[in-house]
Design an enzyme around this catalytic site. Structure first.
Site, PDB file in Angstrom:
ATOM      1  N   SER A  80       0.835  -1.200   0.000  1.00 36.92           N
ATOM      2  CA  SER A  80       0.000   0.000   0.000  1.00 36.92           C
ATOM      3  C   SER A  80       0.865   1.243   0.000  1.00 36.92           C
ATOM      4  CB  SER A  80      -0.904   0.018   1.240  1.00 36.92           C
ATOM      5  OG  SER A  80      -1.528   1.280   1.401  1.00 36.92           O
ATOM      6  N   TYR A 133      -1.267   0.137  10.379  1.00 37.83           N
ATOM      7  CA  TYR A 133      -1.376  -0.393   9.018  1.00 37.83           C
ATOM      8  C   TYR A 133      -0.187   0.040   8.168  1.00 37.83           C
ATOM      9  CZ  TYR A 133      -3.285  -0.998   4.297  1.00 37.83           C
ATOM     10  OH  TYR A 133      -3.471  -1.344   2.974  1.00 37.83           O
TER      11      TYR A 133
END
Length: 251
Positions: A137, A150
């Site tokens: 990501s 995250y």
């Protein structure tokens, strides 16, 4: 499906392939001639034709190993593993509970590690080796508020990709697809209404958010013979990043 039924066709395992980006990756690979097994904690109502499913929680090392072994046994080979399972709810770093932080790191960093270890054990014994692709990501490069756990886990996944590529070469290649802002049915509400989505799109040089198909196509590119000399790298699929604010007065 028995190993001998179509042994000449490549075989792939995709974690978390029952919805969102993972489901599109599964469909793209199946359309490209791969025999595909995917997994999840709950069996989906339907999957693309010919795709097999196995219930598994890849956060658990034993289940991750069992999943990989099942794929290799079913297909008689394992050419490609896509570590797609991931995600996590936004949470302020100051108040995120230890349980939530641990869960996010387990899913986004430890689970891909467990799956990759098991895949490497299979692929090292194959004449043509294999390829592992981790779905990363852009949060690992540009974290947003509420994404500390995250973003840290995805940053670790980028480093893990390079480390495994170094250790497991030359037989096993390991790469990552670092996805930018991707619009899916599941996360459209997270980004906001259509006006907000349009405003976000204007900040991206290519003028739109990514689609799951963009990520899936990047996986196919890395899996193609054209990328046979590519390992230990991250393919950034973010539409050019974000337009710098200082250019706005000149437009």
């Amino acid at each position: 499906m028995s190993p001998s039924s179509s042994a000449s066709e490549p075989a792939a395992l995709v974690t978390g392939g029952t919805r969102g980006i993972g489901r599109v990756i599964v469909a793209r690979l199946a359309g490209a001639g791969y025999r595909v097994l995917t997994c999840g904690r709950r069996e989906p109502a339907d999957l693309p034709g010919g795709v097999a499913f196995r219930r598994a929680d890849v956060r658990e090392p034993e289940e991750a190993t069992g999943l990989v072994r099942a794929a290799a046994a079913q297909f008689g080979r394992l050419d490609l593993v896509v570590n797609n399972a991931g995600g996590g709810p936004p949470a302020p770093a100051a108040t995120a509970s230890p349980g939530l932080v641990t869960a996010i790191v387990r899913l986004n960093l430890l689970a891909p590690f467990f799956v990759a270890q098991a895949a490497n054990a299979v692929m090292q014994e194959q004449p043509d080796g294999g390829l592992i692709v981790n779905i990363g990501s852009v949060a690992s490069l540009r974290p947003a508020p509420g994404t500390a756990a995250y973003a840290a886990a995805k940053g670790g996944l980028e480093v893990l990709t390079r480390a495994l590529a170094l250790e497991w070469a030359p037989r096993v290649r390991v790469n990552a697809v670092t996805a930018g802002l991707v619009r899916t049915d599941e996360n459209a509400a997270h980004y906001g209404d259509e006006a907000t989505l349009a405003a976000i799109a204007r900040t991206i040089p290519l003028g739109r958010m990514a689609t799951p198909e963009d990520v899936a196509d990047a996986v196919l590119l890395l899996a193609s013979p054209l990328a046979g000399y590519v390992t230990g790298t991250s393919l950034l699929v973010d539409g050019g990043g974000q337009r710098p604010r200082f250019v706005e007065p000149f437009e």
